[in-house]
Design a protein around this motif. Structure first.
Motif, PDB file in Angstrom:
ATOM      1  N   ASP A   1      12.543 -23.183   0.735  1.00  0.00           N
ATOM      2  CA  ASP A   1      11.253 -23.895  -0.070  1.00  0.00           C
ATOM      3  C   ASP A   1      11.173 -25.188   0.668  1.00  0.00           C
ATOM      4  N   VAL A   2      12.219 -26.044   1.063  1.00  0.00           N
ATOM      5  CA  VAL A   2      12.017 -27.197   1.780  1.00  0.00           C
ATOM      6  C   VAL A   2      11.212 -27.005   3.063  1.00  0.00           C
ATOM      7  N   LYS A   3      11.544 -25.780   3.793  1.00  0.00           N
ATOM      8  CA  LYS A   3      10.623 -25.756   5.043  1.00  0.00           C
ATOM      9  C   LYS A   3       9.304 -25.428   4.622  1.00  0.00           C
ATOM     10  N   ALA A   4       8.965 -24.651   3.804  1.00  0.00           N
ATOM     11  CA  ALA A   4       7.609 -24.290   3.123  1.00  0.00           C
ATOM     12  C   ALA A   4       6.996 -25.416   2.698  1.00  0.00           C
ATOM     13  N   LEU A   5       7.465 -26.167   2.060  1.00  0.00           N
ATOM     14  CA  LEU A   5       6.922 -27.775   1.626  1.00  0.00           C
ATOM     15  C   LEU A   5       6.645 -28.662   2.733  1.00  0.00           C
ATOM     16  N   MET A   6       7.300 -28.639   3.909  1.00  0.00           N
ATOM     17  CA  MET A   6       6.994 -29.415   5.099  1.00  0.00           C
ATOM     18  C   MET A   6       6.037 -28.682   5.752  1.00  0.00           C
ATOM     19  N   LEU A   7       5.598 -27.567   5.784  1.00  0.00           N
ATOM     20  CA  LEU A   7       4.562 -26.915   6.371  1.00  0.00           C
ATOM     21  C   LEU A   7       3.133 -27.074   5.516  1.00  0.00           C
ATOM     22  N   GLU A   8       3.432 -27.105   4.106  1.00  0.00           N
ATOM     23  CA  GLU A   8       2.247 -27.638   3.287  1.00  0.00           C
ATOM     24  C   GLU A   8       1.937 -28.917   3.149  1.00  0.00           C
ATOM     25  N   CYS A   9       2.735 -29.875   3.262  1.00  0.00           N
ATOM     26  CA  CYS A   9       2.418 -31.448   2.975  1.00  0.00           C
ATOM     27  C   CYS A   9       1.370 -31.779   3.997  1.00  0.00           C
ATOM     28  N   LYS A  10       0.815 -32.888   3.517  1.00  0.00           N
ATOM     29  CA  LYS A  10      -0.336 -33.661   4.240  1.00  0.00           C
ATOM     30  C   LYS A  10       0.875 -34.255   5.620  1.00  0.00           C
ATOM     31  N   ALA A  11       1.805 -34.944   5.407  1.00  0.00           N
ATOM     32  CA  ALA A  11       2.671 -35.319   6.276  1.00  0.00           C
ATOM     33  C   ALA A  11       4.017 -35.660   5.663  1.00  0.00           C
ATOM     34  N   LEU A  12       4.897 -36.037   6.509  1.00  0.00           N
ATOM     35  CA  LEU A  12       6.357 -36.223   6.063  1.00  0.00           C
ATOM     36  C   LEU A  12       6.515 -37.749   6.196  1.00  0.00           C
ATOM     37  N   ILE A  13       7.651 -38.133   5.438  1.00  0.00           N
ATOM     38  CA  ILE A  13       7.684 -39.686   5.426  1.00  0.00           C
ATOM     39  C   ILE A  13       9.242 -39.722   5.464  1.00  0.00           C
ATOM     40  N   ASN A  14       9.807 -40.564   6.545  1.00  0.00           N
ATOM     41  CA  ASN A  14      11.214 -40.956   6.439  1.00  0.00           C
ATOM     42  C   ASN A  14      11.220 -42.513   6.347  1.00  0.00           C
ATOM     43  N   PRO A  15      11.564 -43.207   5.215  1.00  0.00           N
ATOM     44  CA  PRO A  15      11.537 -44.463   5.365  1.00  0.00           C
ATOM     45  C   PRO A  15      12.922 -45.272   5.324  1.00  0.00           C
ATOM     46  N   SER A  16      13.947 -44.314   5.878  1.00  0.00           N
ATOM     47  CA  SER A  16      15.375 -44.556   6.039  1.00  0.00           C
ATOM     48  C   SER A  16      15.646 -46.312   6.750  1.00  0.00           C
ATOM     49  N   LEU A  17      16.667 -46.765   6.173  1.00  0.00           N
ATOM     50  CA  LEU A  17      17.229 -48.061   6.607  1.00  0.00           C
ATOM     51  C   LEU A  17      17.815 -47.682   8.083  1.00  0.00           C
ATOM     52  N   PHE A  18      18.541 -46.493   7.848  1.00  0.00           N
ATOM     53  CA  PHE A  18      19.611 -45.987   9.027  1.00  0.00           C
ATOM     54  C   PHE A  18      19.720 -44.713   9.038  1.00  0.00           C
ATOM     55  N   GLU A  19      19.706 -44.319  10.383  1.00  0.00           N
ATOM     56  CA  GLU A  19      19.859 -42.722  10.937  1.00  0.00           C
ATOM     57  C   GLU A  19      20.734 -42.781  12.219  1.00  0.00           C
ATOM     58  N   GLY A  20      21.568 -41.537  12.129  1.00  0.00           N
ATOM     59  CA  GLY A  20      22.378 -41.465  13.367  1.00  0.00           C
ATOM     60  C   GLY A  20      21.483 -40.797  14.333  1.00  0.00           C
ATOM     61  N   TRP A  21      20.527 -39.655  13.943  1.00  0.00           N
ATOM     62  CA  TRP A  21      19.666 -38.946  14.607  1.00  0.00           C
ATOM     63  C   TRP A  21      19.112 -38.176  13.455  1.00  0.00           C
ATOM     64  N   SER A  22      17.854 -38.483  13.359  1.00  0.00           N
ATOM     65  CA  SER A  22      17.330 -37.875  11.913  1.00  0.00           C
ATOM     66  C   SER A  22      17.009 -36.246  11.851  1.00  0.00           C
TER      67      SER A  22
END
Length: 389
Positions: free
Chosen positions: A276-297
């Protein structure tokens, strides 16, 4: 080309979704590139959860009581490590099964006859120390040092992490090996109408598939939504709502959502099936990642694999990942984020249709590059040079 037998020790529970997906993706890429002669073996506790084992179907799995907490063999292995600094019981098992390298180790296994190669995903505790307790900071420093000291090499997920590694352990910098992981995205079939009905989603929406940990910075998105109130923009979020380091974070966030009367604009789905996560990724207008830190997102890698528009915080590692069509914003600036969200919200979807084709072309190459790099790292571990560099 010599076959290299590599063990991966898995001791986590199904609560670490990111870890499960990481190993699954890496092992799939290894199997897909069978010409590189890497044979993976999963070493797990004898009571390891069956639902996780099923995810790794097709991989050789070695169950052992040496990893089963509080079993006699587990206690004896711990005893030998404590007194003699030797993981005798585990090493005997690895030698018996002709393992060449133990990869992506999460702590020092105290091995002498089998090469161990630890993985340090990130140095979040150095960048955001206020997110950790004093004990956690001390434990991470000690563990990372012991792994770096005793590992043949240290796998890091990005060049950004390598900079942190060098700052923390300059004496071990020659051990650093960067393996930028790829997240393949298999084609899925889903019913758009049923999916939207299931989660109560109508029309366009932005999607944030991140755990609700404080450093993921959902707050700035809510603040941006408050500035865009009249436009009725929808943001849908999935992910675990518990942050063990900040127990009150999710409650405080949702209280702020309620205060701003954005309950219908900021939708929280919690943990949902990955399909369902993958399906919503395909359906959405755009993804957002507002993170303050990532090792490799992982989210960024997924966006790259499907060619999805993504709005990203201005982390160096996000720029290193460099997804096509990404827009970056100051991670502390709600006004800048609001302006970008407004712009993307009113864009025609057709403008970015070409991203999908470019993504499919590049995914094949990115997976092959990861497999080749991993083979090269393993050869360096064993002191062989069979692969053309």
């Amino acid at each position: 080309m010599k076959n290299i037998k590599v063990a991966f020790i898995l001791e986590f529970s199904d609560g670490w979704i990111g870890g499960i997906n990481y190993y699954k993706n890496l092992l799939d890429i290894i199997i897909e590139n069978s010409d590189l002669n890497i044979t993976p073996v999963l070493v797990v506790p004898s009571d390891f959860e069956d639902n996780i084992i099923e995810i790794f179907s097709g991989i050789n799995i070695l169950k052992t009581k040496v990893l089963k907490k509080w079993s006699f063999f587990w206690l004896m292995n711990k005893f030998f490590i404590k007194i003699f600094h030797k993981g005798y019981w585990l090493e005997s098992l690895l030698v018996k099964n002709k393992i060449d390298v133990v990869s992506h180790v999460g702590y020092d296994l105290c091995l002498e006859k089998v090469i161990q190669m630890p993985w340090i995903p990130d140095f979040q505790h150095k960048r955001l120390p206020y997110m950790f307790s004093k004990k956690e900071l001390e434990n991470r420093d000690k563990n990372f040092y012991e792994m770096s000291k005793n590992g043949k090499f240290v796998i890091l997920s990005s060049n950004d992490a390598k900079k942190d590694f060098e700052a923390c352990f300059p004496q071990f910098i020659n051990k650093a090996k960067v393996l930028q992981f790829v997240v393949p995205f298999e084609n899925i079939q889903y019913d758009r109408k049923l999916l939207r009905e299931k989660y109560g989603i109508n029309g366009d929406f932005f999607f944030i598939p991140n755990q609700f940990w404080k450093h993921k910075n959902h707050r700035v998105v809510v603040e941006a939504l408050a500035l865009l109130r009249k436009l009725n923009i929808i943001v849908v979020c999935s992910g675990n709502t518990e942050d063990y380091r900040n127990r009150s974070y999710f409650y405080e966030l949702m209280e702020y959502v309620k205060k701003e009367r954005l309950e219908e604009n900021f939708m929280v789905l919690g943990v949902i099936p990955y399909t369902d996560v993958k399906a919503l990724m395909l359906e959405c207008k755009a993804l957002i990642n507002p993170s303050l830190f990532e090792g490799w997102s992982t989210v960024v890698e997924e966006a790259k694999s499907i060619g999805k528009r993504i709005i990203l915080s201005d982390l160096d590692v996000h720029k290193e990942q460099n997804p096509i069509g990404a827009i970056y914003f100051n991670r502390f600036d709600r006004k800048e984020l609001a302006s970008i969200m407004k712009k993307v919200w009113f864009e025609e979807d057709s403008v970015y249709m070409n991203l999908m084709g470019l993504a499919q072309e590049s995914l094949i190459k990115r997976k092959r590059d990861e497999a080749l790099m991993y083979r090269t790292i393993l050869e360096d571990c064993l002191g062989t040079k069979e692969l053309e560099r």
